[in-house]
Design a protein around this motif. Structure first.
Motif, PDB file in Angstrom:
ATOM      1  N   GLY A  34      36.208 -55.062 -56.735  1.00 24.33           N
ATOM      2  CA  GLY A  34      35.007 -54.629 -57.431  1.00 24.33           C
ATOM      3  C   GLY A  34      35.206 -53.794 -58.678  1.00 24.33           C
ATOM      4  O   GLY A  34      34.573 -54.058 -59.708  1.00 24.33           O
ATOM      5  N   PRO A  35      36.075 -52.764 -58.669  1.00 21.45           N
ATOM      6  CA  PRO A  35      36.248 -51.928 -59.870  1.00 21.45           C
ATOM      7  C   PRO A  35      36.870 -52.667 -61.058  1.00 21.45           C
ATOM      8  O   PRO A  35      36.804 -52.189 -62.193  1.00 21.45           O
ATOM      9  CB  PRO A  35      37.184 -50.818 -59.376  1.00 21.45           C
ATOM     10  CG  PRO A  35      36.975 -50.752 -57.901  1.00 21.45           C
ATOM     11  CD  PRO A  35      36.736 -52.173 -57.492  1.00 21.45           C
ATOM     12  N   SER A  36      37.481 -53.845 -60.803  1.00 21.44           N
ATOM     13  CA  SER A  36      38.080 -54.600 -61.892  1.00 21.44           C
ATOM     14  C   SER A  36      36.996 -55.185 -62.790  1.00 21.44           C
ATOM     15  O   SER A  36      35.961 -55.663 -62.306  1.00 21.44           O
ATOM     16  CB  SER A  36      38.938 -55.745 -61.324  1.00 21.44           C
ATOM     17  OG  SER A  36      39.205 -56.710 -62.321  1.00 21.44           O
ATOM     18  N   PRO A  37      37.198 -55.183 -64.106  1.00 22.00           N
ATOM     19  CA  PRO A  37      36.217 -55.810 -65.004  1.00 22.00           C
ATOM     20  C   PRO A  37      36.178 -57.320 -64.878  1.00 22.00           C
ATOM     21  O   PRO A  37      35.333 -57.976 -65.474  1.00 22.00           O
ATOM     22  CB  PRO A  37      36.707 -55.395 -66.404  1.00 22.00           C
ATOM     23  CG  PRO A  37      38.160 -55.141 -66.237  1.00 22.00           C
ATOM     24  CD  PRO A  37      38.325 -54.592 -64.851  1.00 22.00           C
ATOM     25  N   HIS A  38      37.068 -57.875 -64.064  1.00 20.15           N
ATOM     26  CA  HIS A  38      37.134 -59.323 -63.877  1.00 20.15           C
ATOM     27  C   HIS A  38      36.445 -59.764 -62.593  1.00 20.15           C
ATOM     28  O   HIS A  38      36.500 -60.933 -62.230  1.00 20.15           O
ATOM     29  CB  HIS A  38      38.592 -59.770 -63.877  1.00 20.15           C
ATOM     30  CG  HIS A  38      39.404 -59.107 -64.943  1.00 20.15           C
ATOM     31  ND1 HIS A  38      39.179 -59.318 -66.291  1.00 20.15           N
ATOM     32  CD2 HIS A  38      40.404 -58.185 -64.883  1.00 20.15           C
ATOM     33  CE1 HIS A  38      40.006 -58.578 -67.000  1.00 20.15           C
ATOM     34  NE2 HIS A  38      40.750 -57.881 -66.169  1.00 20.15           N
TER      35      HIS A  38
ATOM     36  N   ALA B 159      39.977 -61.020 -59.088  1.00 18.26           N
ATOM     37  CA  ALA B 159      38.684 -61.704 -58.956  1.00 18.26           C
ATOM     38  C   ALA B 159      37.780 -61.038 -57.925  1.00 18.26           C
ATOM     39  O   ALA B 159      36.555 -61.146 -58.020  1.00 18.26           O
ATOM     40  CB  ALA B 159      38.906 -63.166 -58.580  1.00 18.26           C
ATOM     41  N   MET B 160      38.376 -60.334 -56.956  1.00 15.72           N
ATOM     42  CA  MET B 160      37.584 -59.836 -55.829  1.00 15.72           C
ATOM     43  C   MET B 160      37.605 -58.319 -55.671  1.00 15.72           C
ATOM     44  O   MET B 160      37.010 -57.793 -54.733  1.00 15.72           O
ATOM     45  CB  MET B 160      38.088 -60.484 -54.532  1.00 15.72           C
ATOM     46  CG  MET B 160      38.034 -62.003 -54.531  1.00 15.72           C
ATOM     47  SD  MET B 160      36.394 -62.686 -54.928  1.00 15.72           S
ATOM     48  CE  MET B 160      35.411 -62.003 -53.594  1.00 15.72           C
TER      49      MET B 160
ATOM     50  N   PHE C 232      29.870 -70.569 -62.080  1.00 13.98           N
ATOM     51  CA  PHE C 232      31.055 -71.422 -62.106  1.00 13.98           C
ATOM     52  C   PHE C 232      32.022 -70.930 -63.182  1.00 13.98           C
ATOM     53  O   PHE C 232      31.619 -70.536 -64.266  1.00 13.98           O
ATOM     54  CB  PHE C 232      30.644 -72.861 -62.401  1.00 13.98           C
ATOM     55  CG  PHE C 232      31.805 -73.809 -62.499  1.00 13.98           C
ATOM     56  CD1 PHE C 232      32.490 -74.210 -61.364  1.00 13.98           C
ATOM     57  CD2 PHE C 232      32.203 -74.318 -63.720  1.00 13.98           C
ATOM     58  CE1 PHE C 232      33.563 -75.083 -61.441  1.00 13.98           C
ATOM     59  CE2 PHE C 232      33.276 -75.194 -63.816  1.00 13.98           C
ATOM     60  CZ  PHE C 232      33.954 -75.574 -62.668  1.00 13.98           C
ATOM     61  N   TYR C 233      33.328 -70.987 -62.852  1.00 15.02           N
ATOM     62  CA  TYR C 233      34.346 -70.491 -63.783  1.00 15.02           C
ATOM     63  C   TYR C 233      35.680 -71.133 -63.431  1.00 15.02           C
ATOM     64  O   TYR C 233      35.914 -71.544 -62.295  1.00 15.02           O
ATOM     65  CB  TYR C 233      34.453 -68.968 -63.677  1.00 15.02           C
ATOM     66  CG  TYR C 233      35.535 -68.355 -64.547  1.00 15.02           C
ATOM     67  CD1 TYR C 233      35.430 -68.388 -65.934  1.00 15.02           C
ATOM     68  CD2 TYR C 233      36.664 -67.775 -63.976  1.00 15.02           C
ATOM     69  CE1 TYR C 233      36.427 -67.837 -66.740  1.00 15.02           C
ATOM     70  CE2 TYR C 233      37.655 -67.220 -64.777  1.00 15.02           C
ATOM     71  CZ  TYR C 233      37.530 -67.258 -66.151  1.00 15.02           C
ATOM     72  OH  TYR C 233      38.516 -66.727 -66.942  1.00 15.02           O
ATOM     73  N   ASN C 234      36.567 -71.240 -64.433  1.00  9.34           N
ATOM     74  CA  ASN C 234      37.948 -71.634 -64.138  1.00  9.34           C
ATOM     75  C   ASN C 234      38.839 -70.409 -64.255  1.00  9.34           C
ATOM     76  O   ASN C 234      38.811 -69.684 -65.245  1.00  9.34           O
ATOM     77  CB  ASN C 234      38.419 -72.734 -65.077  1.00  9.34           C
ATOM     78  CG  ASN C 234      38.731 -72.224 -66.464  1.00  9.34           C
ATOM     79  OD1 ASN C 234      37.821 -71.853 -67.193  1.00  9.34           O
ATOM     80  ND2 ASN C 234      39.997 -72.202 -66.841  1.00  9.34           N
ATOM     81  N   TRP C 235      39.605 -70.143 -63.210  1.00  7.26           N
ATOM     82  CA  TRP C 235      40.458 -68.952 -63.140  1.00  7.26           C
ATOM     83  C   TRP C 235      41.902 -69.371 -63.368  1.00  7.26           C
ATOM     84  O   TRP C 235      42.422 -70.244 -62.682  1.00  7.26           O
ATOM     85  CB  TRP C 235      40.304 -68.288 -61.767  1.00  7.26           C
ATOM     86  CG  TRP C 235      41.008 -66.971 -61.660  1.00  7.26           C
ATOM     87  CD1 TRP C 235      42.315 -66.767 -61.354  1.00  7.26           C
ATOM     88  CD2 TRP C 235      40.446 -65.671 -61.869  1.00  7.26           C
ATOM     89  NE1 TRP C 235      42.609 -65.417 -61.352  1.00  7.26           N
ATOM     90  CE2 TRP C 235      41.472 -64.719 -61.663  1.00  7.26           C
ATOM     91  CE3 TRP C 235      39.177 -65.211 -62.205  1.00  7.26           C
ATOM     92  CZ2 TRP C 235      41.280 -63.351 -61.781  1.00  7.26           C
ATOM     93  CZ3 TRP C 235      38.976 -63.839 -62.318  1.00  7.26           C
ATOM     94  CH2 TRP C 235      40.013 -62.928 -62.110  1.00  7.26           C
TER      95      TRP C 235
ATOM     96  N   PHE D 105      32.016 -67.847 -58.668  1.00  5.19           N
ATOM     97  CA  PHE D 105      31.862 -66.416 -58.407  1.00  5.19           C
ATOM     98  C   PHE D 105      30.570 -66.200 -57.628  1.00  5.19           C
ATOM     99  O   PHE D 105      29.535 -66.804 -57.942  1.00  5.19           O
ATOM    100  CB  PHE D 105      31.749 -65.637 -59.720  1.00  5.19           C
ATOM    101  CG  PHE D 105      33.057 -65.185 -60.305  1.00  5.19           C
ATOM    102  CD1 PHE D 105      33.725 -64.095 -59.766  1.00  5.19           C
ATOM    103  CD2 PHE D 105      33.605 -65.826 -61.397  1.00  5.19           C
ATOM    104  CE1 PHE D 105      34.921 -63.661 -60.314  1.00  5.19           C
ATOM    105  CE2 PHE D 105      34.803 -65.406 -61.954  1.00  5.19           C
ATOM    106  CZ  PHE D 105      35.460 -64.315 -61.411  1.00  5.19           C
ATOM    107  N   ILE D 106      30.619 -65.346 -56.636  1.00  5.69           N
ATOM    108  CA  ILE D 106      29.418 -64.884 -55.938  1.00  5.69           C
ATOM    109  C   ILE D 106      29.190 -63.428 -56.314  1.00  5.69           C
ATOM    110  O   ILE D 106      30.062 -62.590 -56.103  1.00  5.69           O
ATOM    111  CB  ILE D 106      29.563 -65.009 -54.407  1.00  5.69           C
ATOM    112  CG1 ILE D 106      29.808 -66.469 -54.005  1.00  5.69           C
ATOM    113  CG2 ILE D 106      28.336 -64.439 -53.705  1.00  5.69           C
ATOM    114  CD1 ILE D 106      28.653 -67.395 -54.296  1.00  5.69           C
TER     115      ILE D 106
END
Length: 509
Positions: free
Chosen positions: A430-434, A427-428, A410-413, A278-279
């Motif tokens: 912005g308004p998503s909590p993820h 993942a990308m 670092f994360y596993n999606w 994630f960035i």
């Protein structure tokens, strides 16, 4: 709920340690109680609320006790579950679902269409804490006619039925939950799944008993004990000593060493999970040169070959080759010289490195920490000085939901349904909590795709989003995982491409 007594635990331990004269664990020959060394703790028994509900690794435990609305087969194809038929009306203004008959809850009460409607309505309410609430709230005004449920489409969601086989897509018992409440359900959960919770000790183990009345057929093992063993070396010791019959996510060199000897077998198949960085668009990561330099400095294939013994598939977008929107033409090549040029354009070099923190789990996935160590080493060669901060997976969810991850994490999606909305989308956006990426241009590209009814146009739109993200290094995809599973030769394991380790798919060898 009862827990194992010290005396019973001692009995289990003694039995587990017993070895035959041939060096093979005795209980591998005639297993009454299946023991699994799992790589994660279980924070909550409600599979529809809180951060644990979106942890892909926990889903194997949840699916042992609860049923999804729509079942997903080991090859990720969809099949009848508690919902046996489903679809849209002609103008996609309504959906319909047919509910399976003859199913009972673990307490013996009858399962019905009311449980399905209650579960969907609860999932769609903001006050319940479902992290996918914004998906479930897109259908409403439910009606029941016998076993047929219909609902209005409040906002068109092309993936609504896919979500019924995915995270938080579980049916819970309406009458029982309303009787005992959230706290009572946590203490004594019931579902319709293949196993029933017999005992549970937080941070230690869960013991499951076979559901003799399971609509899919009683599972082969009467008792299953899942031990929470978060340290990878300890999981190796569990399987090697015979204390556990099955384990997963061990270092690949250990997998290769143990998979064909001393009564131990192994299976390693690609799964839908991907490793990614994630960035977070904060601090130095607001500089596109820094992001792109970081992406081009990573030799993904070298990491797979050296650290993962070749078990993995290098990727450059958040789609694996199995996902619906995979585009092989999108490439982010390893190019350290380009990284140096990009950093130089922003005033950085090996003598004046750019600095930031990268977070990583340690032992959650095979070689996760070592992968990040290797990446940090590659970054150092081009002028990036990154400090590693180790955190538990639960902390990742907490920080991500609050948009307070480090500049890199670092994360596993997991994306077992293979749809681009459930990889790139969440993942990308912005308004998503993820997500922790708040870029306006990406957000505006994603927005119209949520409700796009033309499927071909929708998929092409997601490919365009992936290209934009890759060209601007707004995330760093690394690899598609191959999941290593070690097991006693006395157990036959059927791997699931979602990565869920499912005891009801295991039989005696």
């Amino acid at each position: 709920m009862t827990t194992l007594s010290r005396r019973n635990l001692l009995k289990v331990s003694v039995a587990a340690m017993a070895l035959s004269t041939a060096g093979m664990p005795v209980w591998a020959q005639n297993i009454d109680e299946l023991v699994i060394a799992y790589n994660v703790n279980l924070p909550s028994w409600d599979p529809t609320v809180g951060p644990s509900a979106v942890n892909p690794t926990i889903q194997g435990i949840y699916q042992s006790v609860f049923d999804l609305f729509i079942a997903q087969n080991p090859d990720l194809s969809f099949g009848p579950g508690l919902i046996t038929e489903w679809g849209w009306n002609d103008d996609a203004s309504q959906i319909y679902m047919d509910v399976r008959e003859g199913v009972t809850w673990h307490d013996g009460s009858a399962f019905s269409a009311e449980d399905v409607v209650w579960s969907l309505e609860r999932a769609g309410r903001e006050d319940t804490g479902n992290p996918i609430q914004f998906i479930w709230s897109k259908i409403g005004n439910f009606s029941i006619d016998g076993n047929r449920i219909t609902a209005d489409v409040i906002s068109y969601e092309p993936t609504i039925f896919k979500w019924m086989s995915f995270l938080t897509g579980y049916v819970l018992p309406k009458a029982y939950y309303e009787k005992v409440g959230a706290e009572g359900f946590e203490a004594a959960p019931i579902g319709t799944g293949p196993y029933m919770v017999d005992s549970f000790e937080r941070n230690a183990f869960v013991r499951l008993k076979a559901n003799e009345n399971y609509w899919g057929g009683k599972p082969e093992f009467e008792t299953v004990t899942i031990k929470f063993v978060t340290d990878a070396a300890s999981r190796v010791a569990e399987i090697e000593s015979g204390n556990s019959h099955v384990t997963l996510e061990v270092p690949y060199e250990e997998f290769d060493r143990l998979k064909s000897g001393n009564g131990i077998s192994g299976v390693a198949k690609p799964i839908s999970d991907i490793g990614m960085i994630f960035i977070n668009d904060i601090e130095v990561m607001t500089d596109p040169n820094v992001r792109m330099a970081a992406a081009h400095a990573i030799d993904k294939q070298l990491i797979i070959d050296r650290l993962l013994s070749g078990y993995g598939v290098a990727i450059d977008t958040l789609q694996t080759p199995d996902y619906a929107a995979f585009d092989a033409s999108i490439k982010v090549p390893y190019d350290p010289e380009k990284s140096k040029e990009l950093l130089a354009a922003s005033g950085y070099s090996t003598d004046n490195p750019v600095k930031f923190t990268i977070q990583s789990t340690r032992g959650f996935k095979p070689k996760d920490y070592e992968i990040i160590q290797a990446i940090v080493g590659l970054w150092r060669k081009v002028g990036i000085e990154a400090e590693i901060e180790v955190y538990e997976i639960a902390k990742h969810y907490e920080l991500r939901a609050a948009d307070t991850l480090a500049p890199a994490a670092f994360y596993n999606w997991g994306n077992s349904v293979g749809d681009p909305t459930t990889s790139t989308g969440f993942a990308m956006f912005g308004p998503s909590p993820h997500s922790v990426w708040d870029g306006k241009e990406t957000l505006e590209m994603i927005l119209p795709l949520w409700g796009e009814k033309d499927e071909a146009k929708r998929i092409e739109g997601w490919k365009a989003v992936d290209r934009h993200i890759a060209e601007n290094a707004e995330v760093i995809p690394l690899l598609q995982y191959v999941q290593p599973i070690l097991h006693s030769s006395g157990v036959k394991v059927t791997p699931h491409a979602s990565g869920a380790l499912l005891p009801h798919l295991m039989t005696r060898g």
